[in-house]
Design a protein around this motif. Structure first.
Motif, short mmCIF file in Angstrom:
data_model
loop_
_atom_site.label_atom_id
_atom_site.label_comp_id
_atom_site.label_asym_id
_atom_site.label_seq_id
_atom_site.Cartn_x
_atom_site.Cartn_y
_atom_site.Cartn_z
N VAL A 1 3.48 2.94 -6.26
CA VAL A 1 3.40 1.62 -5.63
C VAL A 1 3.76 0.53 -6.67
O VAL A 1 4.49 -0.42 -6.38
CB VAL A 1 2.01 1.38 -5.04
CG1 VAL A 1 1.83 -0.08 -4.64
CG2 VAL A 1 1.78 2.27 -3.83
N THR B 1 0.84 -1.20 0.00
CA THR B 1 0.00 0.00 0.00
C THR B 1 0.87 1.24 0.00
O THR B 1 2.03 1.20 0.42
CB THR B 1 -0.91 0.01 1.24
OG1 THR B 1 -0.11 0.04 2.43
CG2 THR B 1 -1.80 -1.22 1.27
N PRO C 1 -0.65 5.16 -6.31
CA PRO C 1 -0.71 3.83 -6.94
C PRO C 1 0.36 3.61 -8.00
O PRO C 1 0.88 2.51 -8.15
CB PRO C 1 -2.11 3.79 -7.54
CG PRO C 1 -2.90 4.76 -6.73
CD PRO C 1 -1.95 5.88 -6.39
#
Length: 322
Positions: free
Chosen positions: A229, A222, A226
């Motif tokens: 990530v 997490t 995103p």
């Protein structure tokens, strides 16, 4: 001129010339006896050994996982035998014997004159023999007036042959170690760079690995962004693979390093050289006997030729008178 010369005539000639024949043969035999008595005695020592299999101390043999599944040959092949024979005839070995045992002084060679080393090598090679036996072993022999020196030279040569062969093998292994060192250096730099990148992304975007990746899942990660990530996952995967590669290369390096430091002889000595108690040369009785036989043969041939020539001369003189 048409007179035949048969065995009876030859026997008559030999009986006629028996005293000169015996005198010539006796004088030649006596001279050979005096000569051989003046010749110094030479003693021969030899050593017989087999080359070992270079792979016996290699990384695969020391750290292989096959265990008893594969059978390792302890002795070398004919190529290994040929390599040892080449080393035994090489200049480094000959120079070692000449310098270490001071053979120029032993052979009364003046080192202040030109080509003294060539003369020493020539004398050394004339007294030395290196050959492959019918059973695939290597036999080194050396002949000298001093039986102790003969044995010492042979054993010293065998030790140096073993040393030179190990240097060749270790030299190749050291070249491999150099390649692994470069690979470890490159892979370490890659791991450090990926570690810094992963740490930077994790700190900057608050990326946390909730569950680690396994063989069946990619893991849960997490973070605030995103995209970052996903980028983090790619870099982390590359880092894990790089760590595996680094560990593999480091293991191979350690194994090759351990293999190169093995101080194991590369030969199996079957027979070590010892000072001989019996001379190898000259074979005085054989030389005297051979000289007597040759002298007798020459005397007989000479008598027959002289008598035949005399008979032909008389016949020619008789024909010229008529």
């Amino acid at each position: 001129m048409d007179q035949t010369y048969n065995l009876v005539d030859a026997l008559k000639v030999l009986i006629k010339w028996r005293k000169p024949i015996f005198i010539f043969t006796g004088v030649a035999t006596l001279i050979s006896l005096v000569v051989v008595l003046l010749l110094p005695n030479y003693y021969e020592s030899k050593s017989v050994f087999y080359p070992s299999n270079p792979a016996a101390n290699d990384r695969q043999a020391l750290f292989g996982q096959s265990g008893g599944e594969s059978q390792m040959e302890y002795f070398g092949t004919k190529n290994d035998v040929n390599r040892f024979i080449t080393i035994a005839n090489s200049s480094p070995l000959l120079d070692f014997a000449i310098n270490y045992y001071n053979l120029p002084a032993h052979y009364d060679i003046d080192t202040t004159k030109k080509a003294w080393r060539y003369k020493a090598k020539k004398k050394l090679l004339s007294n030395m023999s290196i050959l492959k036996t019918e059973f695939g072993a290597i036999e080194i022999t050396f002949m000298d007036r001093d039986p102790v020196l003969a044995a010492t030279v042979v054993n010293g040569m065998v030790e140096v042959i073993d040393k030179l062969n190990k240097e060749m093998i270790i030299g190749n292994k050291e070249n491999i170690l150099t390649v692994f060192q470069e690979k470890i250096k490159e892979k370490t730099a890659e791991v450090n760079a990926l570690t810094d990148s992963v740490a930077f992304l994790g700190k900057t975007y608050n990326i946390v690995e909730v569950s680690p990746a396994t063989d069946k899942s990619t893991g849960i990660v997490t973070g605030n962004d995103p995209t970052m990530v996903a980028h983090y996952k790619v870099l982390k995967s590359r880092l894990d693979n790089a760590l595996i590669d680094l560990n593999t290369i480091s293991t191979l390096y350690d194994q090759h390093d351990a293999s190169s430091k093995q101080q194991v002889s590369t030969i199996y000595i079957v027979e070590k050289a010892f000072p001989s108690e019996k001379k190898a040369w000259p074979l005085r009785s054989l030389i005297v006997a051979s000289t007597a036989i040759i002298a007798l043969f020459l005397a007989i041939v000479g008598a027959l030729l002289i008598d035949q020539a005399s008979a032909i001369k008389k016949q020619l003189n008789a024909q010229s008178v008529n």
